[in-house]
Design an enzyme around this catalytic site. Structure first.
Site, PDB file in Angstrom:
ATOM      1  N   CYS A   1      20.411  67.194 105.803  1.00 22.72           N
ATOM      2  CA  CYS A   1      20.312  66.739 104.408  1.00 22.72           C
ATOM      3  C   CYS A   1      18.904  66.796 103.836  1.00 22.72           C
ATOM      4  CB  CYS A   1      20.874  65.332 104.304  1.00 22.72           C
ATOM      5  SG  CYS A   1      22.587  65.232 104.867  1.00 22.72           S
TER       6      CYS A   1
ATOM      7  N   HIS B   1      15.715  59.637  98.556  1.00 26.29           N
ATOM      8  CA  HIS B   1      16.906  60.150  99.238  1.00 26.29           C
ATOM      9  C   HIS B   1      18.102  59.304  98.797  1.00 26.29           C
ATOM     10  CE1 HIS B   1      18.932  62.581 102.157  1.00 26.29           C
ATOM     11  NE2 HIS B   1      19.361  61.526 102.834  1.00 26.29           N
TER      12      HIS B   1
ATOM     13  N   HIS C   1      26.409  62.807  97.510  1.00 27.02           N
ATOM     14  CA  HIS C   1      25.511  63.365  98.528  1.00 27.02           C
ATOM     15  C   HIS C   1      25.925  64.800  98.782  1.00 27.02           C
ATOM     16  CE1 HIS C   1      22.848  63.993 101.720  1.00 27.02           C
ATOM     17  NE2 HIS C   1      22.878  62.796 102.298  1.00 27.02           N
TER      18      HIS C   1
END
Length: 415
Positions: A171, A302, A337
Site C-alpha cells: 500500500c 495514510h 483504500h
C-alpha cells in the site's frame, strides 16, 4: 534510503495527471470531487460477496476503457492494467506533450501495486472450482501478470526507448514509484517518467482484511472516535514527471514540484504499523527535500480508518512535528483504500490542492478521537495557500514511503 537533500541543479516537476477512481475519471472530475467531499460507497459487485456480513466498497463505475485505450486490445488486459493504461493516457493528454515527443525521448514507466492482477486470479479460481480446468480461458490466464500494469502503458503509447517496472511494496507502492521516477529524472537517467499506482478490487484482499476484522460495515471514518476500519477501493493514479528545464522550455503547466522523498522498512510486524519506523521515514523525506517540519502546510495521511493505523500515524506525526502539527487529512475517507494506487491518487490530490489552493476534507467525521488529536479538516474542504505538502504511505511489513511536494513559483522551494 534517501537522507540528503536532492541535487538542486536538476529540479523535477509534475506536468500531467491521470486519474481513474471511484469518485471520478480525469483530473478535473477528481479535483472537483475532492473539493466537494464526495464518495461513491456501494455494495461490491465485481465478485460474489455471499457469506460476508457487510460488503461495501469503493468501486470504479461507468468506466469505458475503449475511450482511453486505443492502440491495443483492452480485452487482453486485466482490470488493474486497464486502469493504469487509461490513467497514463489521461496523464499524457493532460501534460500537453505529444505521444510522438514522448516516443522520441528516454522514458521510465513505474507503477506500484499491492495485488497486481489478483482480480483475474479470482476469476480463474472461480472457474476451476465451478467449471473444472477445461473451462479456464487461456485469454484470461494471460492477463494475470503484474508486469502488465507497466508494460501495457508502453504498448499503448508505442514506446520503445523505455524502462518499465511494477513495484509491489503493497500500500506504499505508489510513493515508491514516484520516488524511483524522481531519481531517474533528477539524475538524468530519463527525460520523462509516467509513475504512480494501480489496483483493482479483488476477493483475496477483501477477504484478508475482513478476516483481520478491518473492514468497516458502512463507511471509512479516519481519526474518528468510532472508526471501524477500511473500505477496499480501486483505481489508478499516474503522474507525468519531467525536469523543470524541460517543462519550462515547452511552456508546460506545472502542477507542483517534487521536492524529495524518504523510504524505510522497519520490518517490525507483518501487519501492525510501527511508530518509530514511520517517524524515521518522515524524517528521511524531510531531509531529502531540504524541508524543515515547520515549513510543511499539510499532511496527506495514510489514514486508513483502523484503530491501529490512525493512532500510530498521528503519534509518529507528533514525534516529528511536535504537539502542533499541520493539518492532517485522509483522502481514503472518500476513495476507500485503493491499495497500491492509494499514495499515487493521494499524490495527485496533493498536487491539485497546491495548484487550486484548497485542502480536501476528511469526510464521515463525527468526533475526533482524543488520542489522535489532529485537525483533520472534517467534512468540508477549506481554502488554503499551500506551499509544501507531505504525502504519507505505509504498508504491511513496515514498507514506508513519504513524498514531499511544493508549489512551483519560479523560485527554489524548501531550501
Amino acid at each position: 534510503m534517501p537522507s540528503q537533500p536532492a541535487d538542486p541543479g536538476r529540479r523535477v516537476v509534475i506536468t500531467g495527471l491521470g486519474v481513474v477512481s471511484s469518485i471520478g475519471t480525469g483530473v478535473a472530475e477528481f479535483s472537483a470531487a475532492l473539493r466537494a467531499g464526495r464518495s461513491n460507497v456501494r455494495p461490491i459487485s465485481v465478485f460474489d460477496t455471499t457469506g460476508f456480513e457487510h460488503v461495501n466498497g469503493c468501486e470504479v463505475t461507468d468506466f469505458e476503457p475503449e475511450r482511453w485505450i486505443r492502440q491495443i486490445d483492452f480485452e487482453e488486459l486485466g482490470r488493474a492494467s486497464r486502469f493504469s493504461t487509461a490513467a497514463a493516457r489521461l496523464a499524457l493528454t493532460d501534460s500537453g506533450l505529444s505521444q510522438e515527443a514522448l516516443a522520441e525521448a528516454r522514458c521510465l514507466i513505474s507503477v506500484g501495486s499491492t495485488d497486481g492482477e489478483s482480480h483475474e486470479l479470482d476469476q480463474l479460481v472461480s472457474m476451476e472450482l465451478h467449471g473444472g480446468p477445461e473451462s479456464m480461458s487461456p485469454r484470461l490466464a494471460r492477463r494475470i501478470s503484474a508486469g502488465r500494469l507497466a508494460t501495457s502503458i508502453a504498448r499503448e503509447l508505442e514506446l520503445s526507448n523505455v524502462e518499465t517496472s511494477t513495484i509491489v511494496t503493497a500500500c506504499s507502492a505508489g510513493n515508491y514509484a514516484i520516488g524511483n521516477s524522481f531519481d531517474a529524472i533528477r539524475f538524468g537517467d530519463a527525460d520523462y517518467a509516467l509513475c504512480g499506482g494501480a489496483d483493482a478490487v479483488c476477493r483475496k484482499t477483501f477477504t484478508s482484511f475482513y478476516r483481520l476484522r478491518s473492514i468497516a460495515p458502512d463507511c471509512c471514518r479516519p481519526f474518528d472516535r468510532n472508526r471501524m476500519g477500511i473500505l477496499t477501493g480501486e483505481g489508478a493514479g499516474i503522474l507525468l514527471l519531467e525536469s523543470l528545464e524541460s517543462a519550462t522550455a515547452r511552456g508546460a503547466r506545472i502542477y507542483a514540484e517534487v521536492l524529495g522523498y524518504g523510504l524505510s522498512c522497519d520490518a517490525h510486524h507483518p501487519v501492525a504499523p510501527h511508530q518509530g519506523g514511520i517517524a524515521r521515514c518522515m524524517e528521511l523525506a524531510l531531509a531529502n527535500a531540504g524541508v524543515k517540519p515547520g515549513e510543511v502546510d499539510l499532511i496527506s495521511a495514510h489514514g486508513t480508518g483502523t484503530k491501529a493505523n490512525d493512532l500510530t500515524e498521528t503519534a509518529a506525526i507528533r514525534d516529528t512535528f511536535g504537539e502542533r502539527p499541520p493539518r492532517v487529512v485522509s483522502m481514503k475517507s472518500m476513495l476507500g483504500h485503493t491499495m497500491g494506487a492509494a499514495s499515487a491518487l493521494a499524490a495527485i490530490g496533493c498536487s491539485v490542492a497546491i495548484t487550486d489552493r484548497f485542502i480536501p476534507p476528511t469526510i464521515n467525521h463525527v468526533e475526533t478521537d482524543p488520542e489522535c488529536a489532529i485537525d483533520c479538516v472534517p467534512n468540508t474542504s477549506v481554502e488554503a495557500d499551500l506551499r509544501i505538502v507531505q504525502n504519507n504511505g505505509w504498508a504491511f511489513g513496515g514498507n514506508n514511503s513519504v513524498v514531499l511536494f511544493g508549489r512551483y513559483d519560479g523560485q527554489a522551494v524548501g531550501v
